[in-house]
Design a protein around this motif. Structure first.
Motif, mmCIF file in Angstrom:
data_model
loop_
_atom_site.group_PDB
_atom_site.id
_atom_site.type_symbol
_atom_site.label_atom_id
_atom_site.label_comp_id
_atom_site.label_asym_id
_atom_site.label_seq_id
_atom_site.Cartn_x
_atom_site.Cartn_y
_atom_site.Cartn_z
ATOM 1 N N ASP A 203 5.953 -9.712 -2.057
ATOM 2 C CA ASP A 203 4.505 -9.323 -1.606
ATOM 3 C C ASP A 203 4.519 -7.835 -1.573
ATOM 4 N N GLY A 204 3.973 -7.279 -2.215
ATOM 5 C CA GLY A 204 3.550 -5.857 -2.538
ATOM 6 C C GLY A 204 2.359 -5.158 -1.779
ATOM 7 N N ALA A 205 1.874 -5.798 -1.116
ATOM 8 C CA ALA A 205 0.430 -5.507 -0.645
ATOM 9 C C ALA A 205 0.425 -4.190 0.158
ATOM 10 N N HIS A 206 1.405 -3.862 0.897
ATOM 11 C CA HIS A 206 1.525 -2.606 1.618
ATOM 12 C C HIS A 206 2.415 -1.470 0.781
ATOM 13 N N ALA A 207 3.005 -1.815 -0.270
ATOM 14 C CA ALA A 207 3.783 -1.080 -0.928
ATOM 15 C C ALA A 207 3.246 -0.145 -2.047
ATOM 16 N N LEU A 208 2.095 -1.055 -2.722
ATOM 17 C CA LEU A 208 1.344 -0.254 -3.734
ATOM 18 C C LEU A 208 0.577 0.984 -3.231
ATOM 19 N N GLY A 209 0.912 2.124 -3.736
ATOM 20 C CA GLY A 209 0.141 3.185 -3.340
ATOM 21 C C GLY A 209 0.888 3.938 -2.274
ATOM 22 N N GLN A 210 1.725 3.364 -1.686
ATOM 23 C CA GLN A 210 2.558 4.313 -0.370
ATOM 24 C C GLN A 210 3.906 4.612 -1.233
ATOM 25 N N ILE A 211 4.589 3.785 -2.048
ATOM 26 C CA ILE A 211 5.988 3.680 -2.361
ATOM 27 C C ILE A 211 5.567 3.781 -4.093
ATOM 28 N N ASP A 212 6.466 4.958 -4.659
ATOM 29 C CA ASP A 212 6.301 4.619 -6.250
ATOM 30 C C ASP A 212 7.660 3.924 -6.716
ATOM 31 N N PHE A 213 7.198 2.904 -7.211
ATOM 32 C CA PHE A 213 8.250 1.700 -7.911
ATOM 33 C C PHE A 213 8.297 1.323 -9.179
ATOM 34 N N ASP A 214 9.387 1.029 -9.772
ATOM 35 C CA ASP A 214 9.286 0.333 -11.150
ATOM 36 C C ASP A 214 9.680 -1.186 -10.881
ATOM 37 N N LEU A 215 8.838 -2.235 -11.106
ATOM 38 C CA LEU A 215 9.448 -3.499 -10.677
ATOM 39 C C LEU A 215 10.633 -3.837 -11.747
ATOM 40 N N LYS A 216 10.778 -3.401 -12.849
ATOM 41 C CA LYS A 216 11.833 -3.864 -13.581
ATOM 42 C C LYS A 216 13.083 -3.298 -12.998
ATOM 43 N N LYS A 217 13.145 -2.055 -12.654
ATOM 44 C CA LYS A 217 14.226 -1.504 -12.000
ATOM 45 C C LYS A 217 14.645 -2.086 -10.567
ATOM 46 N N LEU A 218 13.818 -2.597 -9.953
ATOM 47 C CA LEU A 218 13.655 -3.262 -8.570
ATOM 48 C C LEU A 218 14.382 -4.776 -8.901
ATOM 49 N N GLY A 219 14.199 -5.233 -10.032
ATOM 50 C CA GLY A 219 14.829 -6.433 -10.499
ATOM 51 C C GLY A 219 13.899 -7.584 -9.924
ATOM 52 N N ILE A 220 12.558 -7.277 -9.988
ATOM 53 C CA ILE A 220 11.428 -8.066 -9.244
ATOM 54 C C ILE A 220 10.680 -8.774 -10.787
ATOM 55 N N GLU A 221 10.577 -10.206 -10.630
ATOM 56 C CA GLU A 221 9.680 -10.671 -11.997
ATOM 57 C C GLU A 221 8.577 -11.435 -11.469
ATOM 58 N N PHE A 222 8.284 -11.611 -10.320
ATOM 59 C CA PHE A 222 7.074 -12.277 -9.709
ATOM 60 C C PHE A 222 6.621 -11.316 -8.444
ATOM 61 N N ALA A 223 5.306 -10.932 -8.462
ATOM 62 C CA ALA A 223 4.619 -10.129 -7.448
ATOM 63 C C ALA A 223 3.316 -10.278 -7.370
ATOM 64 N N GLY A 224 2.756 -9.991 -6.139
ATOM 65 C CA GLY A 224 1.290 -9.878 -6.029
ATOM 66 C C GLY A 224 1.079 -8.557 -5.112
ATOM 67 N N PHE A 225 -0.166 -8.151 -5.719
ATOM 68 C CA PHE A 225 -0.555 -6.873 -4.944
ATOM 69 C C PHE A 225 -2.225 -6.816 -4.540
ATOM 70 N N ASN A 226 -2.515 -5.720 -3.734
ATOM 71 C CA ASN A 226 -3.881 -5.763 -3.770
ATOM 72 C C ASN A 226 -4.170 -4.180 -3.884
ATOM 73 N N LEU A 227 -5.533 -3.933 -4.167
ATOM 74 C CA LEU A 227 -5.798 -2.647 -4.566
ATOM 75 C C LEU A 227 -6.847 -1.860 -3.701
ATOM 76 N N GLN A 228 -6.814 -2.572 -2.292
ATOM 77 C CA GLN A 228 -7.804 -2.107 -1.228
ATOM 78 C C GLN A 228 -7.153 -1.486 -0.119
ATOM 79 N N LYS A 229 -5.684 -1.364 -0.220
ATOM 80 C CA LYS A 229 -5.078 -0.758 0.906
ATOM 81 C C LYS A 229 -5.076 0.718 0.666
ATOM 82 N N TRP A 230 -3.967 0.928 -0.265
ATOM 83 C CA TRP A 230 -3.369 2.628 -0.256
ATOM 84 C C TRP A 230 -3.998 3.095 -1.767
ATOM 85 N N ILE A 231 -4.327 2.196 -2.402
ATOM 86 C CA ILE A 231 -5.171 2.443 -3.840
ATOM 87 C C ILE A 231 -6.557 3.256 -3.623
#
Length: 395
Positions: A203-231
Motif C-alpha cells: 500500500d503506497g498511498a501515502h508514500a507516493l510524492g513524499q518518498i522517492d523510491f524505486d519499486l524494483k530496488k525495494l523488492g516489491i512486485e505488487f503495489a497500489g497507489f493514488n494520485l490525489q494525496k501528495w502528487i
C-alpha cells in the motif's frame, strides 16, 4: 547542505509558492492534508477546461481518440513516478481500488495456506485480506507491532512471524502508515519475506510524492497507489503495479477481457474513467517534477514535521507516537495528550479554540491526533500549532 534541504528551509520560497493555490481565507488552518491534496490553481483551471472539452466531444472523442492519443502517454508518465515500466502499470480510481483488485485476484493460494496483516494496515486492506481468506480457505494471521517501534523491531516482528507461520504465502504491507505516519522499512522487510517465499502487496498511498523510491530496488512486485494525496491530482485517480514477470500471478479481474490477458490493464475493471481528470495529469506531473518531485516535497514536509515535534517531544503530557529515526518518518506524525483520555475532545478544542483542523485516529495502543502539514503550510502555521499544543497541554 543538499539543494532539497536548502529549499525546504527557504520560507520566502514557500510563502511565494502558497500563491499558486486558492484557499478559503475563513477556513481553519488545515493540518489534515493526509486525506487528499489540494490542486494548484493552474491544475483546477486545466481540469475545468478538460471537463468542458470532454463534454463537448462526448463519446466521439472518448471512443475514437482518448486511448490512442492520450491514455497510453499518461500511463507512461505515471510509471515514471515509481521508476517502473509502463507494462506493469494499470490506472485505477484509487489506491483502495488498486489494492483490492490485487488482493482478490492473487491466485497463489491453496486451502491451508496463510496470509498476513498487521495492526497498521488500512481498514479496507485488512477487510479485503480477510475476504480473500474466506474465499480461498486460508488462515489470516494478524500481527500487532511493538510500541514504540524501531527499525529492528519492525523487521524482527516479520521475521519471527515467517518462522512461526511456515504456511504464509502473502502479506499486506503499508509503506507509510495512515495512523501515525510510521514509515515501514520496506526494503528490509521485502528481503526477509523473499527468504521465506512470502509475496507482498504494498500500500503506497501515502508514500507516493513524499518518498522517492524505486519499486524494483525495494523488492516489491505488487503495489497500489493514488494520485490525489501528495502528487496533487484531482480526486478518484490511482493505479496498480504488477511486475511484468509476475503478471500471471494476478488473474484478470473477474475474467475481464477488455484487454488481452497478457496486458496488465486486464487486471482492472473495465469502466468509463474520469477522463477529464486523467487529461489533467500531464500538467499535475509537470508541476510535480518542476518542484523537484518527491525528494523536494518530502524534505519540506519532514522539515515542517520536525519543527513542531522538536518543540513538544520532551514536554510532559505530550506523547509523540512516531519515532525520530529519519528512516521511519515523513511529514505525517501523531501525538496524544497523556493527561486527557478523550483525544477527540482535544482535537475539537484545537479546532474550536485555535482554528486548527486535525483528525483523530485509533491505534492498537489507543487514540491519537494525526497532524499532517501540506505543501502550503508555512513555518508560521507550525508556530501557531506549537503554541496551541502547549496551551492545551497546560489545561
Amino acid at each position: 547542505m543538499p539543494e532539497n534541504t536548502l529549499r525546504a528551509h527557504d520560507e520566502s520560497f514557500w510563502e511565494t509558492f502558497v500563491g499558486r493555490y486558492d484557499v478559503d481565507p475563513h477556513a481553519p488552518l488545515n493540518l489534515e492534508n493526509g486525506y487528499f491534496g489540494r490542486m494548484s490553481r493552474t491544475v483546477v483551471e486545466e481540469y475545468q477546461r478538460n471537463i468542458e472539452f470532454v463534454n463537448r466531444g462526448n463519446s466521439v472523442y472518448v471512443r475514437q481518440h482518448f486511448d490512442r492519443d492520450h491514455g497510453e502517454a499518461i500511463r507512461q508518465q505515471v510509471a515514471q513516478l515509481i521508476h517502473a515500466s509502463p507494462a506493469g502499470v494499470a490506472l485505477a480510481n484509487s489506491a483502495v481500488d488498486a489494492l483490492q483488485t490485487l488482493i482478490r485476484n492473487y491466485n497463489g493460494l491453496k486451502p491451508g495456506d496463510q496470509v498476513l496483516i498487521c495492526d497498521l494496515e488500512y481498514a479496507s486492506v485488512k477487510s479485503a485480506m480477510r475476504w480473500l481468506a474466506r474465499q480461498r480457505g486460508v488462515q489470516v494471521i494478524e500481527l500487532v507491532h511493538p510500541y514504540p517501534a524501531s527499525f529492528e523491531s519492525l523487521v524482527g516482528t516479520y521475521r519471527q512471524a515467517f518462522i512461526r507461520y511456515p504456511r504464509l504465502k502473502l502479506m499486506a504491507l503499508t509503506y507509510v502508515n495512515h495512523l501515525t505516519g510510521l514509515v515501514m522499512p520496506v526494503q528490509a522487510i521485502a528481503e526477509t519475506a523473499r527468504e521465506f517465499g512470502v509475496d507482498i502487496i504494498l500500500d503506497g498511498a501515502h508514500a507516493l510524492g513524499q518518498i522517492d523510491f524505486d519499486l524494483k530496488k525495494l523488492g516489491i512486485e505488487f503495489a497500489g497507489f493514488n494520485l490525489q494525496k501528495w502528487i496533487g491530482g484531482p480526486l478518484a485517480l490511482g493505479f496498480l503495479y504488477i511486475a511484468p514477470q509476475r503478471l500471471a500471478d494476478i488473474d484478470p479481474d473477474m475474467d475481464e477481457d477488455h484487454c488481452p490477458a497478457t496486458d496488465v490493464r486486464s487486471r482492472t475493471p473495465h469502466s468509463t474513467p474520469n477522463i477529464p481528470a486523467l487529461l489533467t495529469l500531464p500538467l499535475v506531473l509537470e508541476e510535480h517534477r518542476a518542484l523537484g518531485g518527491a525528494s523536494a516535497k518530502g524534505a519540506r514536509l519532514s522539515y515542517l514535521r520536525d519543527l513542531w515535534v522538536n518543540a513538544v517531544r520532551d514536554v510532559p503530557g505530550i506523547e509523540i507516537m512516531t519515532p525520530d529515526d529519519p528512516r521511519l518518518y515523513c511529514g505525517i506524525t501523531s501525538m496524544r495528550f497523556t493527561a486527557h483520555p478523550d483525544q477527540q475532545a482535544m482535537a475539537d478544542r484545537l479546532l474550536n479554540d485555535y482554528g486548527i483542523f486535525t483528525v483523530v485516529r485509533n491505534t492498537s495502543v489507543g487514540p491519537c491526533i494525526r497532524i499532517t502539514p501540506g505543501l502550503i503550510t508555512l513555518a508560521s502555521d507550525i508556530e501557531r500549532l506549537i503554541q496551541a499544543l502547549l496551551e492545551l497541554n497546560r489545561t
